[in-house]
Design a protein around this motif. Structure first.
Motif, short mmCIF file in Angstrom:
data_model
loop_
_atom_site.label_atom_id
_atom_site.label_comp_id
_atom_site.label_asym_id
_atom_site.label_seq_id
_atom_site.Cartn_x
_atom_site.Cartn_y
_atom_site.Cartn_z
N ALA A 72 56.54 7.99 15.79
CA ALA A 72 58.00 7.83 15.78
C ALA A 72 58.45 6.85 16.87
O ALA A 72 59.33 6.02 16.63
CB ALA A 72 58.67 9.19 15.99
N ARG B 120 55.00 -0.95 21.67
CA ARG B 120 56.27 -0.97 20.93
C ARG B 120 56.90 -2.36 20.91
O ARG B 120 57.56 -2.75 19.94
CB ARG B 120 57.22 0.05 21.56
N LYS C 193 57.38 3.22 15.94
CA LYS C 193 58.15 2.70 14.81
C LYS C 193 59.64 2.59 15.14
O LYS C 193 60.45 2.28 14.27
CB LYS C 193 57.95 3.60 13.59
N LYS C 194 59.98 2.87 16.41
CA LYS C 194 61.36 2.76 16.92
C LYS C 194 62.30 3.72 16.21
O LYS C 194 63.49 3.44 16.02
CB LYS C 194 61.85 1.31 16.81
N GLU C 195 61.75 4.87 15.84
CA GLU C 195 62.57 5.93 15.26
C GLU C 195 63.13 6.85 16.35
O GLU C 195 64.07 7.60 16.10
CB GLU C 195 61.74 6.75 14.26
N THR C 196 62.54 6.80 17.53
CA THR C 196 63.03 7.52 18.69
C THR C 196 63.06 6.55 19.88
O THR C 196 62.37 5.52 19.86
CB THR C 196 62.12 8.72 19.04
N THR C 197 63.81 6.91 20.90
CA THR C 197 63.95 6.01 22.04
C THR C 197 63.21 6.50 23.28
O THR C 197 62.98 5.72 24.21
CB THR C 197 65.43 5.82 22.41
#
Length: 217
Positions: free
Chosen positions: A47, A71, A50-54
């Motif tokens: 996640a 990232r 895939k830049k789904e979370t920071t």
């Protein structure tokens, strides 16, 4: 029959365990704490990359800087599926002719025709982890036409990176192919699947202590 490194690992530990899991699909109870933890860590790394979370997950903080560098890369593949027919032809994961399947945690290009593979690990360091990197290298030779593969294991609990393994197509492809074909033949030709008592029997979900069909455990 579809094969994988995980299937070989189960067979090597105990052919009966392999049969229960991959042939008979014997139902089991709740997954082990180690398995649940490993799945959470992999999902958290995926996640974030895939830049789904920071934010970096607490269980991955020992790799905070490393994750942020990954990232930021332009060409990064995460949880990359690879599948091959018995002729080593790349195919879709769910292709009926898929014979060997693997999932690579982190993958990115190196130079003109090289590939880097990184694999997240939880728990202890085991000698056969390097063996797993070999089958990933073979997948890169066959599926990506890589000439060189560099591969590492990343141990999230300790922040340790394994020794970087280098695989060269000219030197290693044939040897790796013959080794894994031999192992798969061994699994396919077994018609006994004898239970093998070992130090892990007490944790096996198919052991008698957990209501399973095996006489050990």
């Amino acid at each position: 029959m579809r094969h994988s490194y995980s299937a070989w690992q189960a067979y090597k530990q105990c052919p009966f365990k392999y049969k229960c899991r991959y042939i008979d699909h014997v139902p089991v109870g709740e997954p082990s704490e180690a398995l649940v933890n490993g799945n959470k860590v992999h999902a958290a790394a995926e996640a974030f990359l895939k830049k789904e979370t920071t934010a970096v997950h607490p269980k991955l903080l020992k790799f905070d800087t490393h994750l942020r560098k990954l990232r930021a890369m332009k060409s990064l593949f995460v949880e990359q599926d690879m599948a091959f027919t018995y002729m080593w032809e790349p195919c879709a994961w769910d292709d009926p002719n898929a014979w060997l399947r693997m999932k690579l945690d982190v993958l990115y290009p190196l130079g003109l025709n090289g590939t880097f593979v990184g694999d997240w690990k939880t728990g202890k360091v085991y000698p056969d982890h390097a063996e797993q990197l070999g089958i990933y290298a073979l997948g890169c030779f066959k599926g990506l036409d890589s000439d060189v593969v560099m591969a590492e294991d990343w141990y999230c609990d300790t922040g340790i990176k394994s020794k970087t393994e280098r695989f060269d197509r000219n030197r290693d492809e044939k040897l790796l192919q013959e080794m894994w074909e031999g192992r798969i033949r061994r699994m396919e030709n077994d018609n006994i699947f004898a239970p093998t008592k070992n130090r892990l029997c007490g944790w096996c979900e198919y052991g008698k202590g957990k209501g399973g069909p095996c006489k050990h455990g």
